[in-house]
Design an enzyme around this catalytic site. Structure first.
Site, PDB file in Angstrom:
ATOM      1  N   ARG A   1       1.422  51.490 -21.035  1.00 20.10           N
ATOM      2  CA  ARG A   1       0.577  51.539 -21.567  1.00 20.10           C
ATOM      3  C   ARG A   1       0.908  49.700 -22.461  1.00 20.10           C
ATOM      4  O   ARG A   1       0.400  48.909 -22.156  1.00 20.10           O
ATOM      5  CB  ARG A   1      -1.167  51.825 -21.226  1.00 20.10           C
ATOM      6  CG  ARG A   1      -2.371  51.880 -21.742  1.00 20.10           C
ATOM      7  CD  ARG A   1      -3.142  53.189 -21.549  1.00 20.10           C
ATOM      8  NE  ARG A   1      -3.307  53.979 -20.809  1.00 20.10           N
ATOM      9  CZ  ARG A   1      -4.416  53.603 -19.652  1.00 20.10           C
ATOM     10  NH1 ARG A   1      -4.943  52.033 -19.475  1.00 20.10           N
ATOM     11  NH2 ARG A   1      -4.260  54.969 -18.789  1.00 20.10           N
TER      12      ARG A   1
ATOM     13  N   ARG B   1      -9.178  48.532 -16.530  1.00 19.08           N
ATOM     14  CA  ARG B   1      -7.905  49.231 -16.912  1.00 19.08           C
ATOM     15  C   ARG B   1      -8.026  50.284 -18.406  1.00 19.08           C
ATOM     16  O   ARG B   1      -8.360  48.768 -19.241  1.00 19.08           O
ATOM     17  CB  ARG B   1      -6.843  48.711 -16.974  1.00 19.08           C
ATOM     18  CG  ARG B   1      -5.754  49.686 -17.677  1.00 19.08           C
ATOM     19  CD  ARG B   1      -4.861  48.992 -15.818  1.00 19.08           C
ATOM     20  NE  ARG B   1      -3.564  49.643 -16.390  1.00 19.08           N
ATOM     21  CZ  ARG B   1      -3.055  51.091 -15.895  1.00 19.08           C
ATOM     22  NH1 ARG B   1      -3.842  51.125 -15.283  1.00 19.08           N
ATOM     23  NH2 ARG B   1      -2.307  51.599 -16.629  1.00 19.08           N
TER      24      ARG B   1
ATOM     25  N   HIS C   1     -20.796  46.685 -18.689  1.00 13.46           N
ATOM     26  CA  HIS C   1     -20.687  47.859 -18.119  1.00 13.46           C
ATOM     27  C   HIS C   1     -22.142  47.706 -16.954  1.00 13.46           C
ATOM     28  O   HIS C   1     -22.931  47.922 -17.494  1.00 13.46           O
ATOM     29  CB  HIS C   1     -21.045  48.882 -18.812  1.00 13.46           C
ATOM     30  CG  HIS C   1     -20.694  50.177 -17.793  1.00 13.46           C
ATOM     31  ND1 HIS C   1     -19.633  50.670 -17.275  1.00 13.46           N
ATOM     32  CD2 HIS C   1     -21.018  50.819 -17.553  1.00 13.46           C
ATOM     33  CE1 HIS C   1     -19.662  52.100 -16.733  1.00 13.46           C
ATOM     34  NE2 HIS C   1     -20.942  51.988 -16.701  1.00 13.46           N
TER      35      HIS C   1
ATOM     36  N   ASP D   1     -17.021  52.861 -22.184  1.00 11.24           N
ATOM     37  CA  ASP D   1     -17.805  52.415 -22.282  1.00 11.24           C
ATOM     38  C   ASP D   1     -18.595  52.421 -23.428  1.00 11.24           C
ATOM     39  O   ASP D   1     -19.676  52.877 -22.984  1.00 11.24           O
ATOM     40  CB  ASP D   1     -18.341  52.827 -20.756  1.00 11.24           C
ATOM     41  CG  ASP D   1     -17.552  52.109 -19.298  1.00 11.24           C
ATOM     42  OD1 ASP D   1     -16.964  51.728 -19.529  1.00 11.24           O
ATOM     43  OD2 ASP D   1     -17.067  52.965 -18.498  1.00 11.24           O
TER      44      ASP D   1
ATOM     45  N   GLU E   1     -25.926  40.841  -9.888  1.00 13.79           N
ATOM     46  CA  GLU E   1     -27.848  38.854 -10.476  1.00 13.79           C
ATOM     47  C   GLU E   1     -27.510  39.359 -11.910  1.00 13.79           C
ATOM     48  O   GLU E   1     -28.340  38.356 -12.193  1.00 13.79           O
ATOM     49  CB  GLU E   1     -28.476  39.149  -9.872  1.00 13.79           C
ATOM     50  CG  GLU E   1     -29.463  38.289  -8.156  1.00 13.79           C
ATOM     51  CD  GLU E   1     -29.901  38.370  -7.713  1.00 13.79           C
ATOM     52  OE1 GLU E   1     -31.001  38.177  -7.933  1.00 13.79           O
ATOM     53  OE2 GLU E   1     -29.761  39.156  -6.588  1.00 13.79           O
TER      54      GLU E   1
ATOM     55  N   GLU F   1     -26.453  40.616 -14.323  1.00  6.80           N
ATOM     56  CA  GLU F   1     -25.235  41.154 -14.605  1.00  6.80           C
ATOM     57  C   GLU F   1     -24.835  39.346 -15.021  1.00  6.80           C
ATOM     58  O   GLU F   1     -24.045  39.272 -15.754  1.00  6.80           O
ATOM     59  CB  GLU F   1     -23.668  41.615 -14.020  1.00  6.80           C
ATOM     60  CG  GLU F   1     -24.442  42.964 -13.872  1.00  6.80           C
ATOM     61  CD  GLU F   1     -22.092  44.015 -13.551  1.00  6.80           C
ATOM     62  OE1 GLU F   1     -22.004  43.454 -13.479  1.00  6.80           O
ATOM     63  OE2 GLU F   1     -23.116  44.567 -12.736  1.00  6.80           O
TER      64      GLU F   1
END
Ligand code: GAR
Length: 217
Positions: free
Chosen positions: A68, A94, A112, A148, A175, A177
């Site tokens: 990573r 990711r 989110h 999150d 929509e 978002e």
């Protein structure tokens, strides 16, 4: 207007939120300019759209890197080369290392598809339906190391109907978002979203009773 914030959008897939940010940023007085789109998957449909629309776009395939941290070193180099000041994650699936997240503290935002802090992680729409909530929505927040989570900048709500499947609910949320993400990036880029502890205070010249905050039913 002061200088536009140089913004990168990171995607992993379809890129519909990226498109909404790119379109918003075309408006002359928008305080952010999209200077780079990065996908971590070569098959991300959004990257083709970005290239077609003449945006600087690169694929940095995480599978090409052993760790990573190695992947993020290359990501960071690309962001630095383009003089990026703000990072907007738009369906970027990711996890990032705490070091990368710390480097972009208060300069990296994410969308989110749930009303956080409810329903973090994957299968958010299924989680909302299973919980029987009557209102769902989406959240734009500053990114923190925990998935999150992070200070909430803006949210938009939609009703959950008894007939909903995860697909119909996802479409209804998507929509909003597309409305709330450009709104939130505008706040951040214009310096109208100030962090106070782990909360975000919106400056008093912004109309917070905006329809984006209510389900409209
Ligand atoms: C969007 O619904 C976004 O909120 C979600 O992925 C979708 C990407 O769609 N993101 C997450 O679940 C992040 N935890 P898009 O590629 O069309 O913007």
């Amino acid at each position: 207007m002061t200088e536009k914030k140089r913004t990168a959008i990171l995607i992993s897939g379809r890129g519909s939120n990226m498109r909404s940010l790119v379109e918003a940023a075309r408006v002359p007085d928008y305080p952010a300019e999209i200077v780079l789109v990065i996908a971590n998957r070569p098959d991300a449909a959004g990257i083709a759209w970005a290239v077609e629309h003449g945006l600087p776009a690169v694929v940095i395939d995480h599978k090409d890197y052993a760790s990573r941290a190695d992947f993020e070193r290359v990501l960071q180099a690309a962001l630095d080369t383009s003089g990026v000041e703000l990072v907007a994650l738009a369906g970027f699936m990711r996890l990032m290392t705490p070091e990368f997240v710390a480097h972009w503290h208060d300069r990296m935002i994410n969308i989110h598809p749930s009303l956080l802090p409810s329903f973090k992680g994957l299968h958010t729409h299924e989680q909302a339906i299973a919980a029987g909530v009557k209102i769902a929505g989406c959240t734009v927040h500053f990114v923190r190391a925990e998935m999150d989570s992070g200070p909430i900048i803006a949210q938009a709500a939609v009703p959950v109907l008894s007939s909903d499947t995860s697909e119909t609910l996802a479409a209804r949320i998507l929509e909003v978002e597309h409305q709330v993400y450009p709104f939130a990036l505008r706040l951040v880029a214009a310096g109208q979203a100030r962090r106070d502890g782990e909360k975000v205070v919106i400056s008093s010249d912004v109309n917070e009773t905006n329809r984006l905050y209510s389900p409209g039913i």
